[in-house]
Design a protein around this motif. Sequence first.
Motif, mmCIF file in Angstrom:
data_model
loop_
_atom_site.group_PDB
_atom_site.id
_atom_site.type_symbol
_atom_site.label_atom_id
_atom_site.label_comp_id
_atom_site.label_asym_id
_atom_site.label_seq_id
_atom_site.Cartn_x
_atom_site.Cartn_y
_atom_site.Cartn_z
ATOM 1 N N PHE A 265 0.855 -1.185 0.000
ATOM 2 C CA PHE A 265 0.000 0.000 0.000
ATOM 3 C C PHE A 265 0.894 1.239 0.000
ATOM 4 O O PHE A 265 2.021 1.216 0.496
ATOM 5 C CB PHE A 265 -0.966 0.012 1.191
ATOM 6 C CG PHE A 265 -0.312 0.248 2.530
ATOM 7 C CD1 PHE A 265 -0.145 1.531 3.038
ATOM 8 C CD2 PHE A 265 0.131 -0.824 3.295
ATOM 9 C CE1 PHE A 265 0.454 1.742 4.265
ATOM 10 C CE2 PHE A 265 0.731 -0.629 4.524
ATOM 11 C CZ PHE A 265 0.888 0.656 5.016
ATOM 12 N N THR A 266 0.392 2.293 -0.609
ATOM 13 C CA THR A 266 1.110 3.561 -0.641
ATOM 14 C C THR A 266 0.319 4.590 0.160
ATOM 15 O O THR A 266 -0.904 4.550 0.210
ATOM 16 C CB THR A 266 1.298 4.062 -2.081
ATOM 17 O OG1 THR A 266 0.011 4.238 -2.698
ATOM 18 C CG2 THR A 266 2.112 3.064 -2.889
ATOM 19 N N LYS A 267 1.045 5.504 0.769
ATOM 20 C CA LYS A 267 0.406 6.531 1.587
ATOM 21 C C LYS A 267 1.104 7.851 1.331
ATOM 22 O O LYS A 267 2.331 7.949 1.428
ATOM 23 C CB LYS A 267 0.493 6.166 3.073
ATOM 24 C CG LYS A 267 -0.265 7.112 3.984
ATOM 25 C CD LYS A 267 -0.210 6.639 5.434
ATOM 26 C CE LYS A 267 -0.999 7.561 6.349
ATOM 27 N NZ LYS A 267 -0.925 7.117 7.768
ATOM 28 N N GLY A 268 0.323 8.864 0.981
ATOM 29 C CA GLY A 268 0.888 10.177 0.716
ATOM 30 C C GLY A 268 -0.066 11.270 1.129
ATOM 31 O O GLY A 268 -1.181 11.011 1.604
ATOM 32 N N ARG A 269 0.357 12.506 0.942
ATOM 33 C CA ARG A 269 -0.463 13.653 1.342
ATOM 34 C C ARG A 269 -1.675 13.818 0.444
ATOM 35 O O ARG A 269 -2.758 14.160 0.908
ATOM 36 C CB ARG A 269 0.405 14.913 1.309
ATOM 37 C CG ARG A 269 -0.201 16.109 2.018
ATOM 38 C CD ARG A 269 0.893 17.074 2.427
ATOM 39 N NE ARG A 269 1.700 17.485 1.286
ATOM 40 C CZ ARG A 269 1.485 18.608 0.600
ATOM 41 N NH1 ARG A 269 0.478 19.385 0.915
ATOM 42 N NH2 ARG A 269 2.275 18.926 -0.398
ATOM 43 N N GLN B 2 -4.225 0.856 -2.005
ATOM 44 C CA GLN B 2 -3.875 -0.524 -1.696
ATOM 45 C C GLN B 2 -3.822 -1.320 -2.995
ATOM 46 O O GLN B 2 -4.664 -1.141 -3.870
ATOM 47 C CB GLN B 2 -4.905 -1.150 -0.743
ATOM 48 C CG GLN B 2 -4.940 -0.518 0.634
ATOM 49 C CD GLN B 2 -5.915 -1.241 1.560
ATOM 50 O OE1 GLN B 2 -6.648 -2.118 1.136
ATOM 51 N NE2 GLN B 2 -5.909 -0.854 2.821
ATOM 52 N N TYR B 3 -2.830 -2.184 -3.098
ATOM 53 C CA TYR B 3 -2.676 -3.035 -4.278
ATOM 54 C C TYR B 3 -2.865 -4.481 -3.842
ATOM 55 O O TYR B 3 -2.074 -5.018 -3.063
ATOM 56 C CB TYR B 3 -1.306 -2.817 -4.912
ATOM 57 C CG TYR B 3 -1.141 -1.405 -5.439
ATOM 58 C CD1 TYR B 3 -1.398 -1.109 -6.768
ATOM 59 C CD2 TYR B 3 -0.763 -0.363 -4.591
ATOM 60 C CE1 TYR B 3 -1.273 0.189 -7.258
ATOM 61 C CE2 TYR B 3 -0.636 0.939 -5.062
ATOM 62 C CZ TYR B 3 -0.895 1.200 -6.399
ATOM 63 O OH TYR B 3 -0.777 2.493 -6.868
ATOM 64 N N GLY C 96 16.279 -0.594 1.184
ATOM 65 C CA GLY C 96 15.365 0.146 2.049
ATOM 66 C C GLY C 96 14.774 1.392 1.424
ATOM 67 O O GLY C 96 14.559 2.391 2.107
ATOM 68 N N LYS C 97 14.495 1.369 0.129
ATOM 69 C CA LYS C 97 13.859 2.508 -0.540
ATOM 70 C C LYS C 97 12.348 2.286 -0.547
ATOM 71 O O LYS C 97 11.822 1.523 -1.325
ATOM 72 C CB LYS C 97 14.353 2.662 -1.978
ATOM 73 C CG LYS C 97 13.722 3.841 -2.726
ATOM 74 C CD LYS C 97 14.262 3.935 -4.137
ATOM 75 C CE LYS C 97 13.651 5.129 -4.884
ATOM 76 N NZ LYS C 97 12.242 4.916 -5.227
ATOM 77 N N ALA C 98 11.654 2.995 0.348
ATOM 78 C CA ALA C 98 10.207 2.850 0.452
ATOM 79 C C ALA C 98 9.490 4.063 -0.127
ATOM 80 O O ALA C 98 8.412 4.435 0.325
ATOM 81 C CB ALA C 98 9.811 2.643 1.917
ATOM 82 N N LEU C 99 10.107 4.689 -1.113
ATOM 83 C CA LEU C 99 9.537 5.880 -1.732
ATOM 84 C C LEU C 99 9.086 5.566 -3.148
ATOM 85 O O LEU C 99 9.780 4.884 -3.896
ATOM 86 C CB LEU C 99 10.571 7.011 -1.768
ATOM 87 C CG LEU C 99 11.136 7.458 -0.414
ATOM 88 C CD1 LEU C 99 12.209 8.506 -0.627
ATOM 89 C CD2 LEU C 99 10.037 7.993 0.489
#
Length: 337
Positions: free
Chosen positions: A259-263, A270-271, A318-321
């Motif tokens: 899942f991705t979370k942003g402003r 969610q995928y 560890g790139k979670a962007l």
Amino acid sequence: MHRLLKKYIIIAPIAFAVVYAAIHPTKVLSSAQELYNKWMVLTMILDKVERFYVDERDPDELLRNAIDGMLSGLDPHSVYISEEQYKAFSKAYEGYFGVGIKYNIIGNQFVVTNVMENGPAAIAGVRVGDRLIKLEGVPISELRAQQIEQILIGSEDKAVTLQVARPNIDELVTFELPKRKIEHKSVPVALMLDEQTGYIKISNFTESTPAEFDAEYAQLKQHGMKRLVLDLRNNGGGAFDAGVAIADRFLSGGKMIVFTKGRALRSSQQYIATSSRTVPRDPLIVLVNEATASDAEIVAGAIQDWDRGLIVGRRTFGKALVQTEFPFQDGSILLLT
């Protein structure tokens, strides 16, 4: 001031204010005025530099530097890419002239994370883990990402002087790397390790990766594969949707992949795995290392979270962007985390 530049700078805040007014009518007056004032300061600074600076400067270069300065306060992965650079970036997935290396920024270090097999860098002896120190005699810390790409990828006529730092070696190691055609394939290796064990390496993720994987997987199945080693070492990521699609191959329907979370509202998603292309639940080993990043970590993480396979190797990057691509009318794009 350059007429097109001035026109763009003045129109941009007005257009933004109109959009902002439609979304937030109660805040429009104060916020729009404040934004307009800030844009006018930028416009006046550009005007003064163009008219009075001791040396004549290209207005487009001034604007580009202003954009780069704005983005430099964000993360290293948020970048503006010009039309020419974007075309070169796109061609890199179709085949390109270059030296055959990829790198990631780890801390303040430019670390080689992938050396393409049989490429000029691999033949010369460049290794994963080497730290890029100088390109063409210029410290790499003084170069923008786009300048680095222009040096490493481009005309086949020009060789590249590359200096790297290597563990346990005091002096810099220097390479003279010719450029040659690098044929890009995101699944470069697929073979049988023994009568029952298949091996597939995914070097990075592009739009064609799922189709490449499916074709190679089917071939290995025809040769009797009953277990799979999936190699994601030195895979720095790529197309987000392709990484999700590969993870989808190994999970049963209904399981969350990532899942991705942003402003922004649309950036929080969610995928979920489907059941349309799930491969047989054969034994699975996934190989990772410190250069496994981004979309490759999504695949490895989903497989680990759902106990679908065994993860073997070192701690990943560890790139979670995730970067969203914002295209502009002139052919340039903004990649924004």
